[in-house]
Enzyme design. Structure first.
Site, PDB file in Angstrom:
ATOM      1  N   GLN A 173      -7.180   9.637   3.312  1.00 39.29           N
ATOM      2  CA  GLN A 173      -7.561   8.619   4.290  1.00 39.29           C
ATOM      3  C   GLN A 173      -7.049   8.992   5.684  1.00 39.29           C
ATOM      4  OE1 GLN A 173      -5.953   4.776   3.287  1.00 39.29           O
ATOM      5  NE2 GLN A 173      -3.959   5.577   2.697  1.00 39.29           N
TER       6      GLN A 173
ATOM      7  N   HIS B 149     -12.237   7.969   4.455  1.00 39.98           N
ATOM      8  CA  HIS B 149     -11.848   6.563   4.529  1.00 39.98           C
ATOM      9  C   HIS B 149     -12.307   5.968   5.862  1.00 39.98           C
ATOM     10  CE1 HIS B 149      -9.222   3.019   5.178  1.00 39.98           C
ATOM     11  NE2 HIS B 149      -9.245   2.891   3.859  1.00 39.98           N
TER      12      HIS B 149
ATOM     13  N   ASP C  19     -14.372   3.134   4.084  1.00 38.47           N
ATOM     14  CA  ASP C  19     -13.952   1.754   3.868  1.00 38.47           C
ATOM     15  C   ASP C  19     -14.307   0.960   5.116  1.00 38.47           C
ATOM     16  OD1 ASP C  19     -12.748  -0.646   3.250  1.00 38.47           O
ATOM     17  OD2 ASP C  19     -10.878   0.246   2.533  1.00 38.47           O
TER      18      ASP C  19
ATOM     19  N   GLU D 265     -16.962   1.403   0.654  1.00 37.60           N
ATOM     20  CA  GLU D 265     -15.962   0.491   0.104  1.00 37.60           C
ATOM     21  C   GLU D 265     -15.936  -0.808   0.894  1.00 37.60           C
ATOM     22  OE1 GLU D 265     -11.149   0.408  -0.899  1.00 37.60           O
ATOM     23  OE2 GLU D 265     -12.167   2.313  -0.481  1.00 37.60           O
TER      24      GLU D 265
ATOM     25  N   ASP E  14     -12.977  -3.533  -3.586  1.00 37.50           N
ATOM     26  CA  ASP E  14     -11.532  -3.530  -3.325  1.00 37.50           C
ATOM     27  C   ASP E  14     -11.070  -4.978  -3.198  1.00 37.50           C
ATOM     28  OD1 ASP E  14      -8.940  -3.195  -2.511  1.00 37.50           O
ATOM     29  OD2 ASP E  14      -9.383  -2.165  -0.653  1.00 37.50           O
TER      30      ASP E  14
ATOM     31  N   GLN F 116     -11.813   0.193  -6.932  1.00 41.91           N
ATOM     32  CA  GLN F 116     -10.513   0.685  -6.490  1.00 41.91           C
ATOM     33  C   GLN F 116      -9.437  -0.062  -7.272  1.00 41.91           C
ATOM     34  OE1 GLN F 116      -7.071   1.374  -3.218  1.00 41.91           O
ATOM     35  NE2 GLN F 116      -8.964   0.553  -2.415  1.00 41.91           N
TER      36      GLN F 116
ATOM     37  N   LYS G 259      -6.144  -0.763  -7.037  1.00 38.10           N
ATOM     38  CA  LYS G 259      -5.105  -0.697  -5.996  1.00 38.10           C
ATOM     39  C   LYS G 259      -3.771  -1.005  -6.665  1.00 38.10           C
ATOM     40  CE  LYS G 259      -6.147  -1.531  -1.822  1.00 38.10           C
ATOM     41  NZ  LYS G 259      -6.146  -1.505  -0.376  1.00 38.10           N
TER      42      LYS G 259
ATOM     43  N   SER H  54      -1.898   2.283  -1.541  1.00 41.38           N
ATOM     44  CA  SER H  54      -1.765   1.947  -0.128  1.00 41.38           C
ATOM     45  C   SER H  54      -0.937   2.980   0.615  1.00 41.38           C
ATOM     46  CB  SER H  54      -1.109   0.566   0.008  1.00 41.38           C
ATOM     47  OG  SER H  54      -0.970   0.200   1.356  1.00 41.38           O
ATOM     48  N   CYS H  55      -1.205   3.066   1.913  1.00 42.00           N
ATOM     49  CA  CYS H  55      -0.416   3.924   2.783  1.00 42.00           C
ATOM     50  C   CYS H  55       1.039   3.456   2.879  1.00 42.00           C
ATOM     51  CB  CYS H  55      -1.030   3.967   4.173  1.00 42.00           C
ATOM     52  SG  CYS H  55      -1.303   2.323   4.883  1.00 42.00           S
TER      53      CYS H  55
END
Length: 427
Positions: free
Chosen positions: A175, A197, A239, A274, A308, A330, A332, A361-362
């Site tokens: 991403q 992303h 996304d 997404e 998502d 996704q 998550k 997640s980042c």
């Protein structure tokens, strides 16, 4: 008689996630930037500013043989949005962990991963524990089971779910964050399987009638041909944070029409979109996404819808997969909770012919990312997010190298088993 190690004590270590928490509602409302900050008043409960540094809480299980195994608790970038748990409050999580989870850990049999998760992560006062706790504690329990069995985390998952020992790599998805162009170039030069992303999370980035977004999609495809190695042909995954619905209208037909036009802009590429729209609840998302999927399937397009928001827990994922309300889900991981549920979610998707994207997640940590790799490889997910952070290079290194090391170990295991079998047969 030798007994398995037990949990002798538990320690906690406050830490940092790898990016920031962002108030999605405020960003959608069109707040201004000031450098890396967003200006304005937060709209989502728990946020004191629109962008806040992410935090983590590590939990270390001190086993009776003095080995310490760790897991990391945290929440996702857009906490409190799309039906998710509220933003991670480290003091509250630490208090609940001390009063509820640690006493359970000290009496748990941690040699069996699934049984340990069921016991330690049982409901408290009729409710699930915060999903951040489930996520971090289950990582530590998986590492404890792997230590006791002297195997990799992936082998524990394979054994507990009666899966064959995996042989294939899982495609890597990176991403870009807001540094789109530079990070796209990095991804292409590193031959990432799925990209970029794009973080299309505002009207400015989507553009009037989606024009800005469509130009970006075409540029990404063109760039893969310009600087990619011969034969490089990634999946294009974007996304859009619901902006097709916000800008084009919330009717499934209009959303499917727009997605088809984007796919026509990049012929020959598999296109993932997404979160094309956020219908505000799991029930509405389920119903309307199923319509969008049906419309796209009838057209035979290369476009695929990825769900998502509003599809968070294992129960949600099961419902979307059975209803074919997405081409890919996704998963998550911090929103799913226990990584046992994430593993189960991949298998549920595969059983129902729906793609399983093991995401996250980042805001995660290197420790949680490495655990995710083992789950993805063991269950043979369709793709895995390169995480944590938004720097691209670090995430590709952490996830990609962990996968490479893991598959080398599994190949070694297979060769040793083969040699032992040959030796026994010869004897």
């Amino acid at each position: 008689m030798r007994t398995s190690p037990t949990v002798r004590d538990v320690i906690l270590a406050p830490g940092n996630g790898s990016f920031f928490y962002d108030d999605q509602a405020a960003i959608r409302a069109g707040v201004a930037h000031d450098g890396f900050r967003y200006l304005g008043t937060p709209l989502t409960p728990g946020f004191t500013t629109i962008r806040m540094p992410s935090r983590s809480l590590s939990i270390g299980l001190i086993l009776s043989d003095d080995v310490i195994v760790w897991g990391d608790m945290m929440s996702v970038q857009y906490s409190g949005a799309g039906g998710r748990d509220p933003i991670f409050q480290i003091d509250e999580i630490q208090t609940l962990t001390g009063s509820v989870v640690i006493p359970r850990l000290l009496t748990a049999d941690v040699s069996g991963f699934l049984a340990a998760c069921e016991f330690v992560l049982a409901y408290h006062e009729g409710r699930r524990l915060p999903l951040a706790i489930e996520y971090g504690v289950s990582q530590a329990l998986l590492r404890a089971a792997a230590h006791i069995a002297r195997t990799t985390l992936a082998e524990v998952i394979s054994s507990e779910y009666r899966l064959p020992l995996p042989e294939k790599t899982v495609p890597l998805y990176a991403q870009s964050g807001d540094s789109r162009e530079i990070n796209v170039d990095k991804m292409i030069l590193k031959a990432v399987d799925v990209l970029p992303h794009g973080l299309i999370n505002s009207r400015e980035k989507f553009g009037a009638s989606g024009g800005t977004f469509r130009e970006f999609v075409k540029w990404v495809a063109k760039r893969t041909r310009e600087i990619g190695e011969p034969g490089y042909h990634p999946v294009l995954h974007f996304d859009v944070y619901g902006w097709i619905g916000f800008e084009m209208g919330m009717e499934p037909q209009k959303i499917a029409d727009f997605i088809s036009r984007v796919a026509d802009d990049v012929p020959g590429y598999r296109l993932h979109i997404e979160c094309p729209a956020d219908f505000g609840s799991t029930e509405a998302q389920l119903e309307e996404y199923a319509k969008i999927v049906t419309l796209l399937d009838r057209r035979g397009t290369e476009a695929r819808v990825v769900v998502d928001e509003q599809c968070n827990t294992l129960d949600d994922i099961r419902r979307f997969a059975k209803a074919k309300a997405a081409h890919l889900v996704q998963i998550k991981m911090p929103d799913v909770g226990s990584i046992a549920d994430s593993a189960n979610a991949v298998l549920v998707c595969k059983e129902n012919g729906v793609g399983a994207y093991l995401g996250g997640s980042c805001t995660e940590t290197d420790l949680s990312a490495r655990a995710a790799v083992n789950v993805a490889v063991a269950t043979q997910a369709d793709m895995i997010l390169a995480k944590p952070g938004m720097g691209v290079d670090e995430a590709i290194s952490i996830v990609g190298n962990e996968q490479s090391r893991l598959l080398s170990i599994l190949n070694y295991r297979r060769s040793q088993n083969f040699l032992q079998t040959v030796s026994a047969t010869s004897a």
